[in-house]
Design a protein around this motif. Structure first.
Motif, PDB file in Angstrom:
ATOM      1  N   PRO A  48      10.017  -4.439 -12.777  1.00 37.04           N
ATOM      2  CA  PRO A  48       9.872  -4.321 -14.387  1.00 37.04           C
ATOM      3  C   PRO A  48       8.922  -5.259 -14.857  1.00 37.04           C
ATOM      4  N   ASP A  49       8.520  -6.633 -14.353  1.00 38.05           N
ATOM      5  CA  ASP A  49       7.548  -7.501 -14.867  1.00 38.05           C
ATOM      6  C   ASP A  49       6.337  -7.408 -13.900  1.00 38.05           C
ATOM      7  N   PRO A  50       5.156  -6.823 -14.606  1.00 37.58           N
ATOM      8  CA  PRO A  50       4.008  -6.620 -13.763  1.00 37.58           C
ATOM      9  C   PRO A  50       3.345  -7.976 -13.266  1.00 37.58           C
ATOM     10  N   ALA A  51       3.775  -9.335 -14.113  1.00 34.40           N
ATOM     11  CA  ALA A  51       3.361 -10.365 -13.516  1.00 34.40           C
ATOM     12  C   ALA A  51       3.955 -10.918 -12.411  1.00 34.40           C
ATOM     13  N   THR A  52       5.107 -10.648 -12.045  1.00 33.18           N
ATOM     14  CA  THR A  52       5.648 -10.915 -10.753  1.00 33.18           C
ATOM     15  C   THR A  52       5.702  -9.772  -9.766  1.00 33.18           C
ATOM     16  N   ALA A  53       5.253  -8.698 -10.184  1.00 35.60           N
ATOM     17  CA  ALA A  53       5.317  -7.562  -8.949  1.00 35.60           C
ATOM     18  C   ALA A  53       4.389  -8.036  -7.881  1.00 35.60           C
ATOM     19  N   PRO A  54       4.290  -7.100  -6.613  1.00 36.50           N
ATOM     20  CA  PRO A  54       3.290  -7.538  -5.767  1.00 36.50           C
ATOM     21  C   PRO A  54       2.097  -6.939  -6.196  1.00 36.50           C
ATOM     22  N   CYS A  55       1.069  -7.179  -5.293  1.00 39.89           N
ATOM     23  CA  CYS A  55      -0.227  -6.285  -5.705  1.00 39.89           C
ATOM     24  C   CYS A  55       0.202  -4.919  -4.916  1.00 39.89           C
ATOM     25  N   ARG A  56      -0.622  -3.942  -5.342  1.00 40.54           N
ATOM     26  CA  ARG A  56      -0.193  -2.377  -5.023  1.00 40.54           C
ATOM     27  C   ARG A  56      -1.687  -1.608  -4.997  1.00 40.54           C
ATOM     28  N   THR A  57      -2.027  -0.939  -3.925  1.00 37.93           N
ATOM     29  CA  THR A  57      -2.852   0.027  -3.880  1.00 37.93           C
ATOM     30  C   THR A  57      -2.106   1.406  -3.511  1.00 37.93           C
ATOM     31  N   THR A  58      -2.549   2.381  -4.249  1.00 40.37           N
ATOM     32  CA  THR A  58      -2.213   3.832  -3.878  1.00 40.37           C
ATOM     33  C   THR A  58      -3.054   4.564  -3.687  1.00 40.37           C
ATOM     34  N   VAL A  59      -2.758   5.189  -2.349  1.00 40.79           N
ATOM     35  CA  VAL A  59      -3.682   6.352  -1.873  1.00 40.79           C
ATOM     36  C   VAL A  59      -3.083   7.551  -1.812  1.00 40.79           C
ATOM     37  N   LEU A 108       5.120   3.563   2.614  1.00 32.36           N
ATOM     38  CA  LEU A 108       4.808   2.327   2.040  1.00 32.36           C
ATOM     39  C   LEU A 108       4.587   1.329   3.276  1.00 32.36           C
ATOM     40  N   LYS A 109       3.426   0.733   3.000  1.00 35.20           N
ATOM     41  CA  LYS A 109       3.007  -0.552   3.924  1.00 35.20           C
ATOM     42  C   LYS A 109       3.088  -1.764   3.250  1.00 35.20           C
ATOM     43  N   CYS A 110       3.847  -2.799   3.648  1.00 36.64           N
ATOM     44  CA  CYS A 110       4.292  -4.116   2.920  1.00 36.64           C
ATOM     45  C   CYS A 110       3.825  -5.264   3.632  1.00 36.64           C
ATOM     46  N   ILE A 111       3.509  -5.912   2.767  1.00 33.26           N
ATOM     47  CA  ILE A 111       3.073  -7.583   3.368  1.00 33.26           C
ATOM     48  C   ILE A 111       4.084  -8.446   2.564  1.00 33.26           C
ATOM     49  N   ALA A 112       4.901  -9.498   3.123  1.00 30.82           N
ATOM     50  CA  ALA A 112       5.498 -10.458   2.762  1.00 30.82           C
ATOM     51  C   ALA A 112       5.086 -11.595   3.033  1.00 30.82           C
ATOM     52  N   GLN A 113       5.509 -12.619   1.974  1.00 35.71           N
ATOM     53  CA  GLN A 113       5.162 -14.216   2.469  1.00 35.71           C
ATOM     54  C   GLN A 113       6.464 -14.824   2.475  1.00 35.71           C
ATOM     55  N   LEU A 114       6.968 -15.358   3.450  1.00 32.17           N
ATOM     56  CA  LEU A 114       8.226 -16.172   3.738  1.00 32.17           C
ATOM     57  C   LEU A 114       7.821 -17.550   3.433  1.00 32.17           C
ATOM     58  N   LYS A 115       9.099 -18.231   2.828  1.00 26.37           N
ATOM     59  CA  LYS A 115       8.902 -19.551   2.433  1.00 26.37           C
ATOM     60  C   LYS A 115       8.448 -20.656   3.443  1.00 26.37           C
ATOM     61  N   GLU A 116       9.229 -20.351   4.602  1.00 27.47           N
ATOM     62  CA  GLU A 116       8.899 -21.229   6.030  1.00 27.47           C
ATOM     63  C   GLU A 116       8.528 -20.484   7.033  1.00 27.47           C
ATOM     64  N   ALA A 117       7.422 -20.815   7.801  1.00 22.34           N
ATOM     65  CA  ALA A 117       6.950 -20.604   8.981  1.00 22.34           C
ATOM     66  C   ALA A 117       7.762 -21.124  10.134  1.00 22.34           C
ATOM     67  N   ARG A 118       8.226 -20.109  11.047  1.00 23.80           N
ATOM     68  CA  ARG A 118       8.870 -20.396  12.198  1.00 23.80           C
ATOM     69  C   ARG A 118       7.657 -20.790  13.305  1.00 23.80           C
ATOM     70  N   THR A 154       0.850  -1.297  -0.042  1.00 21.36           N
ATOM     71  CA  THR A 154      -0.022   0.152   0.129  1.00 21.36           C
ATOM     72  C   THR A 154       0.915   1.169   0.102  1.00 21.36           C
ATOM     73  N   VAL A 155       0.655   2.112  -1.088  1.00 19.93           N
ATOM     74  CA  VAL A 155       1.479   3.511  -1.147  1.00 19.93           C
ATOM     75  C   VAL A 155       0.702   4.422  -0.653  1.00 19.93           C
ATOM     76  N   TYR A 156       1.473   5.183   0.079  1.00 21.50           N
ATOM     77  CA  TYR A 156       0.704   6.479   0.704  1.00 21.50           C
ATOM     78  C   TYR A 156       1.469   7.833  -0.085  1.00 21.50           C
ATOM     79  N   LEU A 157       0.768   8.597  -0.797  1.00 20.22           N
ATOM     80  CA  LEU A 157       1.454   9.873  -1.300  1.00 20.22           C
ATOM     81  C   LEU A 157       0.662  11.039  -0.927  1.00 20.22           C
ATOM     82  N   THR A 158       1.190  11.900  -0.843  1.00 20.20           N
ATOM     83  CA  THR A 158       0.688  13.187  -0.140  1.00 20.20           C
ATOM     84  C   THR A 158       0.313  14.092  -1.305  1.00 20.20           C
ATOM     85  N   ASP A 159       0.717  13.777  -2.438  1.00 24.26           N
ATOM     86  CA  ASP A 159       0.147  14.668  -3.598  1.00 24.26           C
ATOM     87  C   ASP A 159       0.061  13.739  -4.776  1.00 24.26           C
ATOM     88  N   MET A 160      -1.011  12.929  -4.785  1.00 27.93           N
ATOM     89  CA  MET A 160      -1.811  12.047  -5.968  1.00 27.93           C
ATOM     90  C   MET A 160      -1.305  12.510  -7.285  1.00 27.93           C
TER      91      MET A 160
END
Length: 143
Positions: free
Chosen positions: A109-120, A133-143, A87-93
């Protein structure tokens, strides 16, 4: 069980919160801005003597915020490719969306592998920055 993470290579938080928190195989990053981790300065800002922002460079701030996100990801054991939602926060959209989008395309550079995005568009952030920016990632292994 969750684990709070503080990244030494990222700017200090402006409040009492971790840079990120891991829950299972998900990593939630707190809002991250473009401040320089060493000097605490904001790239691209030119300020009046009283501290008000005279002008800023959204692309310089965008590149810095991406570098800070990378630092938090690395400190958390994650990779750039693990990002799934931003999630992207811009003060002057109106002024900043197009030049910000150019920097986004450099980073993903590749939209097919880019994360989803919302710009506010928002009116202000807690420090004189133009982007966060507010981000969420998925790791391969849970602890």
């Amino acid at each position: 069980m969750s684990q709070g993470i503080h990244a030494a290579a990222a700017p200090k938080a402006v409040g009492s919160y971790p840079h990120a928190r891991r829950v299972g195989n998900l990593l939630f990053l707190s809002g991250i801005g473009p401040r320089d981790p060493v000097s605490n300065e904001i790239p691209g800002n030119v300020q009046f003597a009283d501290g008000r922002v005279q002008r800023y460079d959204i692309q310089a701030q965008a590149r810095a915020v991406f570098a800070n996100v990378r630092a938090v990801l690395e400190a958390s054991g994650a990779r750039w490719e693990d990002l799934v939602d931003v999630t992207v926060y811009l003060t002057d959209m109106l002024r900043d969306f197009r030049p910000y989008n150019e920097v986004w395309a450099e980073q993903f550079p590749d939209p097919a592998t880019a994360p989803c995005r919302t710009t506010v568009g928002i009116t202000a952030l807690p420090t004189p920055i133009a982007i966060e920016l507010k981000c969420i990632a998925q790791l391969k292994e849970a602890r």
